[in-house]
Design a protein around this motif. Structure first.
Motif, short mmCIF file in Angstrom:
data_model
loop_
_atom_site.label_atom_id
_atom_site.label_comp_id
_atom_site.label_asym_id
_atom_site.label_seq_id
_atom_site.Cartn_x
_atom_site.Cartn_y
_atom_site.Cartn_z
N SER A 186 0.79 -1.31 -0.09
CA SER A 186 -0.11 0.03 -0.05
C SER A 186 0.89 1.30 -0.03
CB SER A 186 -0.91 0.13 1.24
OG SER A 186 -0.26 -0.05 2.27
N HIS A 187 2.04 1.07 0.44
CA HIS A 187 3.03 2.31 0.46
C HIS A 187 4.30 2.06 0.64
CE1 HIS A 187 1.97 1.48 4.47
NE2 HIS A 187 2.74 2.07 5.29
N GLY A 188 5.36 2.77 0.55
CA GLY A 188 6.72 2.79 0.74
C GLY A 188 7.30 3.92 1.19
N GLN A 189 8.73 3.64 1.39
CA GLN A 189 9.60 4.75 1.67
C GLN A 189 11.01 4.58 1.00
OE1 GLN A 189 10.47 4.76 5.99
NE2 GLN A 189 8.44 5.66 6.31
N LEU A 190 11.26 5.63 0.17
CA LEU A 190 12.82 5.39 -0.51
C LEU A 190 13.57 6.25 0.10
CD1 LEU A 190 13.79 4.52 -3.14
CD2 LEU A 190 13.15 6.50 -4.52
N TYR A 191 14.62 5.51 0.40
CA TYR A 191 15.94 5.79 0.99
C TYR A 191 16.92 5.99 -0.30
CZ TYR A 191 13.59 5.00 5.46
OH TYR A 191 12.84 4.81 6.36
N GLU A 192 16.95 7.03 -0.76
CA GLU A 192 17.53 7.37 -2.06
C GLU A 192 19.24 7.34 -1.83
OE1 GLU A 192 14.73 10.22 -4.82
OE2 GLU A 192 15.01 10.95 -2.68
N LYS A 193 19.78 7.78 -0.76
CA LYS A 193 21.36 7.49 -0.49
C LYS A 193 22.04 6.27 -0.28
CE LYS A 193 21.19 12.36 1.39
NZ LYS A 193 21.52 13.19 2.64
N ASN A 194 20.92 5.44 0.15
CA ASN A 194 21.62 3.98 0.50
C ASN A 194 21.83 3.06 -0.89
OD1 ASN A 194 20.93 4.80 3.01
ND2 ASN A 194 19.21 3.34 3.47
N GLY A 195 22.29 2.03 -0.49
CA GLY A 195 22.81 1.31 -1.47
C GLY A 195 22.88 -0.24 -1.19
N PHE A 196 23.86 -0.97 -1.84
CA PHE A 196 24.24 -2.52 -1.46
C PHE A 196 25.56 -2.70 -2.21
CE2 PHE A 196 21.93 -2.64 -5.51
CZ PHE A 196 22.57 -3.55 -6.21
N ALA A 197 26.33 -3.67 -1.51
CA ALA A 197 27.19 -4.44 -2.07
C ALA A 197 27.01 -5.35 -3.30
CB ALA A 197 28.09 -5.03 -1.14
N SER A 198 27.45 -5.06 -4.29
CA SER A 198 27.57 -5.77 -5.66
C SER A 198 27.39 -7.34 -5.45
CB SER A 198 28.50 -5.75 -6.73
OG SER A 198 29.67 -6.03 -6.22
N THR A 199 28.43 -7.93 -4.38
CA THR A 199 28.28 -9.03 -3.56
C THR A 199 29.12 -8.79 -2.14
OG1 THR A 199 30.11 -10.15 -4.44
CG2 THR A 199 27.81 -10.63 -5.33
N PRO A 200 28.78 -9.14 -1.11
CA PRO A 200 29.60 -8.78 0.25
C PRO A 200 30.69 -9.54 0.09
CG PRO A 200 27.20 -9.02 0.46
CD PRO A 200 27.36 -9.46 -0.78
N LEU A 201 31.04 -10.68 -0.35
CA LEU A 201 32.14 -11.41 -0.56
C LEU A 201 33.28 -10.64 -1.40
CD1 LEU A 201 34.03 -13.98 0.21
CD2 LEU A 201 32.68 -15.09 -1.79
N ARG A 202 32.73 -10.24 -2.49
CA ARG A 202 33.84 -9.25 -3.32
C ARG A 202 34.40 -8.23 -2.63
NH1 ARG A 202 30.79 -9.68 -9.30
NH2 ARG A 202 30.64 -11.97 -9.45
N LEU A 203 33.37 -7.59 -2.11
CA LEU A 203 33.85 -6.32 -1.16
C LEU A 203 35.04 -6.57 -0.27
CD1 LEU A 203 33.65 -3.42 -0.57
CD2 LEU A 203 31.69 -3.93 0.74
N VAL A 204 34.94 -7.86 0.72
CA VAL A 204 35.89 -8.30 1.50
C VAL A 204 36.98 -8.72 0.77
CG1 VAL A 204 36.48 -9.79 3.38
CG2 VAL A 204 34.19 -8.89 3.32
N GLN A 205 36.74 -9.40 -0.46
CA GLN A 205 38.15 -9.77 -0.97
C GLN A 205 38.76 -8.73 -1.77
OE1 GLN A 205 36.10 -12.38 -3.71
NE2 GLN A 205 36.66 -14.44 -2.62
#
Length: 415
Positions: A186-205
């Motif tokens: 029915s509704h949502g909230q968009l947090y435009e500054k947030n994101g994600f790691a393409s894969t967390p493992l690659r970030l650590v690697q």
């Protein structure tokens, strides 16, 4: 490098590797010890969210009234293994107390905001702009609710007080942004500054490679115990095949930290919030950005080579077997949120261990009566976001440098 001195870190997850690279950038010689390949613990299987606007603690006023319903709902977000209750009860009571007073929660929220607010900038300084841009995708994050479900009013106050202003979306705006989402939303909230790691493992690697390129030493052995030599002040690290010594030791071992600290008679309120994920081939669903289903407490993230559906909090410790029913429940939740999801393209099922404190804040501190010992763990649900700033705080403590934020909320003596 300036050759300031040597530091040993136990734990090669996102917090340990961020800390290792940060210390190297300040001139320290660093050794990292972990029996697992870097990034294959809790850092591997989380939802991968980089949430710089995240500032709401897990335990909140009024939550105690919801717990009985969660525990009796087999499809709910929280479960507790009955045999583990005597072990978990002290932590659970402290967890409830930490969220019982509004003023305490507001203070915790400010500390979370300080820890998370510039995570993206610090990642760029650790990895370089080009690598960080490949590894961290800033698409925004969408939080959604079903009919008659609303965000907690205190959450709104927390966000306002901390300068967080999500964009409010009505049902048709949610569907415009994410075609195929359930018409239950029915509704949502968009947090435009947030994101994600393409894969967390690659970030650590990537951090690991930076660490090795800078001359760091990785020791792949199990740590069976730690003691302190009173004569020299050094720490003896009992490994699987030998002993190692360190004059400065940082514990970044996540959910296993308490077991390592037992030999030093240090006990902190740290509990294991077990979490699960199931992954799908990217062809299973066109998902443009991470979705947080706030009704079911499940996250869906479009990672580089799969779609990850992550969720649940299971209080059961480190040793019992996975609850295999969680796999199909995650699939069912994902299918409810996106009816067009091709569940035949399911790939993997995973269980991991979140290291959680009662107040949602990590422990980032030196141990006053044990010189040279530093603690960096307890990030709970937000380790990917909190790790870079935590690394700076730990490096400041080790170097004797004043932090640019108030680090009192992360002190060991708050418990």
């Amino acid at each position: 490098m300036n050759g300031i001195g040597e530091v040993t870190i136990i734990g090669a997850g996102i917090v340990g590797m961020c800390t290792a690279v940060t210390l190297q950038q300040r001139g320290w010689k660093v050794t990292v010890i972990d029996e697992r390949a870097p990034g294959t613990g809790a850092s591997f299987g989380n939802a991968g969210l980089i949430s710089i606007d995240s500032c709401i603690p897990i335990s909140m006023p009024g939550m105690v009234k919801k717990i009985p319903g969660w525990l009796t709902d087999r499809e709910g977000p929280l479960s507790l293994r009955k045999r583990y209750l005597p072990t978990a009860l002290p932590w659970l009571l402290q967890w409830l107390r930490s969220g019982s007073r509004k003023q305490s929660v507001l203070q915790q929220a400010r500390a979370l905001r300080a820890l998370h607010g510039n995570a993206d900038a610090i990642y760029r300084s650790l990895l370089g702009t080009d690598a960080a841009s490949r590894l961290i995708v800033t698409t925004g994050q969408l939080h959604v609710w079903e009919r008659n479900q609303q965000a907690d009013p205190i959450s709104g106050q927390i966000q306002t007080d901390n300068g967080v202003a999500p964009r409010l979306l009505r049902a048709h705006e949610v569907r415009d942004l994410v075609p195929g989402i359930s018409d239950r939303i029915s509704h949502g909230q968009l947090y435009e500054k947030n994101g994600f790691a393409s894969t967390p493992l690659r970030l650590v690697q990537a951090l690991l490679q930076q660490f090795l390129d800078n001359g760091g030493q990785l020791v792949r052995q199990r740590v069976n115990g730690i003691s302190r030599d009173d004569a020299s002040g050094d720490y003896r690290i009992i490994l699987a095949t030998r002993n190692a010594r360190a004059s400065r030791l940082v514990i970044c071992a996540g959910a296993w930290a308490n077991r390592l600290l037992d030999g030093l008679n240090i006990h902190v309120p740290l509990e294991t919030e077990r979490g699960y994920h199931v992954s799908f081939d990217p062809a299973a669903l066109a998902l443009p950005l991470p979705i947080m289903d706030k009704t079911r407490a499940v996250a869906m993230t479009p990672m580089a080579d799969h779609i990850r559906v992550a969720g649940f909090v299971e209080i059961a410790g480190l040793d019992v077997a996975p609850n295999m029913t969680r796999e199909q429940l995650l699939v069912r939740h994902a299918k409810t949120l996106f009816p067009g999801l091709d569940i035949n393209l399911k790939k993997e099922f995973w269980l991991g261990f979140r290291p959680s404190t009662p107040d949602s804040l990590p422990i980032l501190d030196r141990v006053p009566h044990l010189p040279g010992l530093f603690l960096g763990f307890g990030h709970g649900h937000t380790g990917m976001t909190g790790a870079p700033k935590s690394a700076e705080i730990l490096a400041d403590l080790i170097s004797g440098t004043a932090s640019n934020i108030d680090i009192t909320p992360y002190r060991l003596n708050r418990f």
